[in-house]
Design an enzyme around this catalytic site. Structure first.
Site, PDB file in Angstrom:
ATOM      1  N   ASP A   3       0.859  -1.206   0.000  1.00  0.00           N
ATOM      2  CA  ASP A   3       0.000   0.000   0.000  1.00  0.00           C
ATOM      3  C   ASP A   3       0.889   1.249   0.000  1.00  0.00           C
ATOM      4  O   ASP A   3       0.853   2.053   0.922  1.00  0.00           O
ATOM      5  CB  ASP A   3      -0.945   0.005   1.213  1.00  0.00           C
ATOM      6  CG  ASP A   3      -0.197   0.055   2.550  1.00  0.00           C
ATOM      7  OD1 ASP A   3      -0.800   0.530   3.536  1.00  0.00           O
ATOM      8  OD2 ASP A   3       0.987  -0.352   2.608  1.00  0.00           O
TER       9      ASP A   3
ATOM     10  N   ASP B  85       6.823   1.150   1.929  1.00  0.00           N
ATOM     11  CA  ASP B  85       6.548   0.187   0.857  1.00  0.00           C
ATOM     12  C   ASP B  85       7.423   0.509  -0.359  1.00  0.00           C
ATOM     13  O   ASP B  85       7.953  -0.386  -1.018  1.00  0.00           O
ATOM     14  CB  ASP B  85       5.087   0.265   0.406  1.00  0.00           C
ATOM     15  CG  ASP B  85       4.088   0.100   1.522  1.00  0.00           C
ATOM     16  OD1 ASP B  85       3.909   1.067   2.290  1.00  0.00           O
ATOM     17  OD2 ASP B  85       3.495  -0.977   1.635  1.00  0.00           O
TER      18      ASP B  85
ATOM     19  N   ASP C 232       8.532  -1.763   6.175  1.00  0.00           N
ATOM     20  CA  ASP C 232       8.261  -2.717   5.106  1.00  0.00           C
ATOM     21  C   ASP C 232       9.485  -3.373   4.475  1.00  0.00           C
ATOM     22  O   ASP C 232       9.446  -4.569   4.155  1.00  0.00           O
ATOM     23  CB  ASP C 232       7.401  -2.057   4.014  1.00  0.00           C
ATOM     24  CG  ASP C 232       6.046  -1.659   4.552  1.00  0.00           C
ATOM     25  OD1 ASP C 232       5.381  -0.802   3.947  1.00  0.00           O
ATOM     26  OD2 ASP C 232       5.640  -2.218   5.593  1.00  0.00           O
TER      27      ASP C 232
HETATM   28  O1  RIB Z   1       2.365  -0.073  10.737  1.00  0.00           O
HETATM   29  C1  RIB Z   1       3.279   0.136   9.695  1.00  0.00           C
HETATM   30  C2  RIB Z   1       2.721  -0.372   8.399  1.00  0.00           C
HETATM   31  O2  RIB Z   1       1.524   0.329   8.071  1.00  0.00           O
HETATM   32  C3  RIB Z   1       3.656  -0.153   7.207  1.00  0.00           C
HETATM   33  O3  RIB Z   1       3.455  -1.163   6.268  1.00  0.00           O
HETATM   34  C4  RIB Z   1       3.183   1.156   6.644  1.00  0.00           C
HETATM   35  O4  RIB Z   1       3.497   1.294   5.250  1.00  0.00           O
HETATM   36  C5  RIB Z   1       1.712   1.035   6.840  1.00  0.00           C
HETATM   37  O5  RIB Z   1       1.191   0.261   5.755  1.00  0.00           O
HETATM   38 CA    CA Z   2       2.838  -0.576   3.992  1.00  0.00          CA
END
Ligand code: RIB
Ligand code: CA
Length: 317
Positions: free
Chosen positions: A11, A16, A241
């Site tokens: 996401d 990411d 991530d």
């Molecule tokens: O809690 C951290 C996660 O939530 C990470 O993947 C960030 O990108 C959000 O998606």
């Molecule tokens: Ca994420």
């Protein structure tokens, strides 16, 4: 040695995006496709962001599939306080050429996994809606998943509520479907990702790589670290991530402990908590290898090596 085949569900999202950098040109990995869901931002934003990042990295060949714009049951939540209105605030990208595929992400996941010999690892770093929906739409995909490596949860406290971490809380029912699938799971939770804080000296170190990826990394971290400081008071943003991809590159990066993990689906204060039975109180079989420690120095070495692999100074604008 054969490359490890992965599908990366995410996401984007600043962290990411860094995970994408690592996944998109590591000699050890074959990135078959990227699937995106709503999470850090709405689906139109996360899908566009994935396309921008891959185009910037010179990997327009990697297909991006847009998936679920809503969680399975609960109302949608986003994280604009951290990732901004676009979900990737900060960097300025050239005009976007790359478009998402016509096929829905859930259909792609199902088709790719069913056609496989069981050699695909699914990495998730957002709400697990797409993967869970694929499991529900076509139960035959479950046994075809070699392993699920997810960024999400924690066996301590959360980062949205005292109990829950964002990726799980954003779709607890989807996480429940995945955690009860019976497939091998590695859970990379906040317990270890909060040990890789991207301090200013780390950003300076990565800037020296002087590649298109390192330039994007610096622009991403300028925003990400600013908002993490505003919200959590961290001096460096936890780079959640990319730990999933770094783990695939070097499994010794994290120490894990097999635990029974159950997602709290009650609608109370603990909704979305990953209850990790570290001491086996419940006498139930372990359902995940939960990360309990990380070699932070090795992690940053893997990130730097990944950024340096992108030759050239300018993106294919
Ligand atoms: O809690 C951290 C996660 O939530 C990470 O993947 C960030 O990108 C959000 O998606
Ligand atoms: Ca994420």
């Amino acid at each position: 040695m054969a490359k490890q085949k992965i599908i990366y569900d995410c996401d984007p999202g600043h962290d990411d995006a860094v995970a994408l950098m690592l996944a998109a040109n590591s000699p050890e990995l074959e990135l078959l496709g990227v699937t995106v869901a709503a999470g850090n931002q709405t689906l139109d934003n996360t899908a566009r962001n994935a396309c921008h990042v891959l185009q910037w990295l010179g990997r327009e060949d990697v297909p991006v599939y847009a998936g679920c714009g809503q969680p399975m049951v609960r109302d949608r939540v986003t994280a604009g306080d951290i990732h901004g209105e676009t979900g990737l605030d900060g960097p300025v990208f050239p005009p976007l050429r790359k478009t998402v595929e016509r096929e829905h992400a859930v259909s792609y996941l199902s088709r790719a996994l069913l056609a496989s010999e069981g050699e695909i690892t699914v990495v998730t770093s957002g709400p697990m809606t797409n993967l869970a929906m694929a499991m529900r739409m076509e139960p035959g995909v479950v046994e075809k998943i070699q392993r699920i490596v997810l960024m999400g949860g924690s066996y301590t406290n959360g980062n949205v509520t005292p109990a829950a971490e964002f990726n799980i809380l954003a779709d607890p029912e989807a996480a429940h479907v995945c955690f009860t699938s019976g497939r091998p799971i590695t859970m990379i939770g906040l317990d270890v990702t909060r040990k890789v804080l991207c301090y200013p000296e780390i950003v300076e170190r990565m800037a020296k790589a002087d590649t298109r990826a390192s330039r994007l990394f610096v622009d991403l971290m300028k925003h990400f670290c600013k908002t993490q400081k505003e919200v959590f008071g961290w001096e460096g943003g936890p780079l959640h991530d990319p730990v999933t991809i770094a783990f695939l590159l070097d499994p010794a990066l994290v120490a894990t402990k097999p635990m029974n993990v159950r997602v709290d689906l009650s609608r109370g204060d603990s909704y979305g908590r990953t209850n990790c039975d570290a001491f086996g109180y419940l006498g139930l079989p372990a359902t995940a290898d939960v990360a309990v420690d990380i070699d932070a120095e090795r992690f940053w070495d893997l990130i730097e090596a990944g950024l340096r692999r992108y030759g050239g100074t300018e993106a294919d604008a």
